[in-house]
Enzyme design. Sequence first.
Site, PDB file in Angstrom:
ATOM      1  NE  ARG A  46      -2.632  -0.947   3.559  1.00  0.00           N
ATOM      2  CZ  ARG A  46      -2.471  -2.061   4.255  1.00  0.00           C
ATOM      3  NH1 ARG A  46      -2.769  -3.230   3.720  1.00  0.00           N
ATOM      4  NH2 ARG A  46      -2.025  -2.037   5.506  1.00  0.00           N
ATOM      5  CE  LYS A 136     -14.043  11.034   2.010  1.00  0.00           C
ATOM      6  NZ  LYS A 136     -13.856   9.914   1.088  1.00  0.00           N
ATOM      7  CE  LYS A 219     -15.426  12.275  -2.892  1.00  0.00           C
ATOM      8  NZ  LYS A 219     -14.032  11.865  -2.749  1.00  0.00           N
TER       9      LYS A 219
END
Length: 331
Positions: A46, A136, A219
Amino acid sequence: MNKQILTETIEQLFANGKGLLAMDESTATANKRFAAAGIPQTEEMRRRYREMIITTPGLSESIGGAILFDETIRQQTATGIPFIQVLQDAGIIPGIKVDQGTKPLAGFPGEKITEGLDGLRERLAEYKTLGARFAKWRAVITIDKNIPTEACIAANMQQLALYAALCQEADLVPMVEPEVLMTGDHTIGRCYDVTEKCLKQLFDQLYLFNVDIEAIILKPNMVIAGEAASQQNTVDEVAAATVNCLRASVPVAVPAIAFLSGGQTPEMAAAHLLSMHKNFRNQLPWILSFSFARAIQQPALDTWKGQEANVAAAQRLLYERAKLDAAAVSS
Ligand code: 5MM
């Protein structure tokens, strides 16, 4: 709240038609995508993948901000440069996903509630110290025969407002994401109705909890038929439904809207964004941009395959996808 800090961050994120790159996949989601591409699901892979993304030459020509995951914001390149510094040096503003994922909503089969409010004030303070300038939170709304329920919408929209208020208190721009999923066979009309309802309730809650809507980024999903629907709509129909829905439910005081891609192909997501700008340029009171994850990353992930030898080719694809999305915004 220092509104000037937040306003400047929003201006910089979307300057010159740029958009955002969502690379905030949780470990489970990143592993799922790696598994599908035959890539080993380890922390090191990752890390390598995220290093490949953020070191893409020219990425900042079209990307003004990148949303990171908790694991990623603490990582470094193979040569020891913190990812945050790589982004900052490239002129890309780091952001952070601060929700802690979704869980079943008790008493409401098939519906989800997002977790992460406990301890959020302290986590925001730490992320700010690490260099994040926006944060977010994603709420997930599922369409099916008898859902979403009023309870699910109300609970999720209130949590988005509580999170947004904490972000503004910490001088971080809240990126508020109420995602109506594309899974299912619903029509575009049903998606329109559910999206409109969610957005209206979202803004009710944002006002209720004293969130300054001039200092947020929204969003949302595009308004589109479910992926299993027998009738899919044209690009221009999706663009029209999306713009009409947003105009009906998002106050003009909101500075910027940045879409999620939600499972659309990269080509379709870009085509819809382009159509919105070409056909409705004079009807958009907000910045209308993108904050795609899959629609920017997928071709690069498929090409990378976890191999060092594929890094340059994958980076070219990432660069090109982001460039096309920014071109749609500037058209
Ligand atoms: C990158 O995916 C984010 C969610 O990750 P988890 O489900 O692992 O928490 C997601 O919030 C993403 O930022 C947005 O939904 C946009 O992604 P897409 O792929 O829809 O553009």
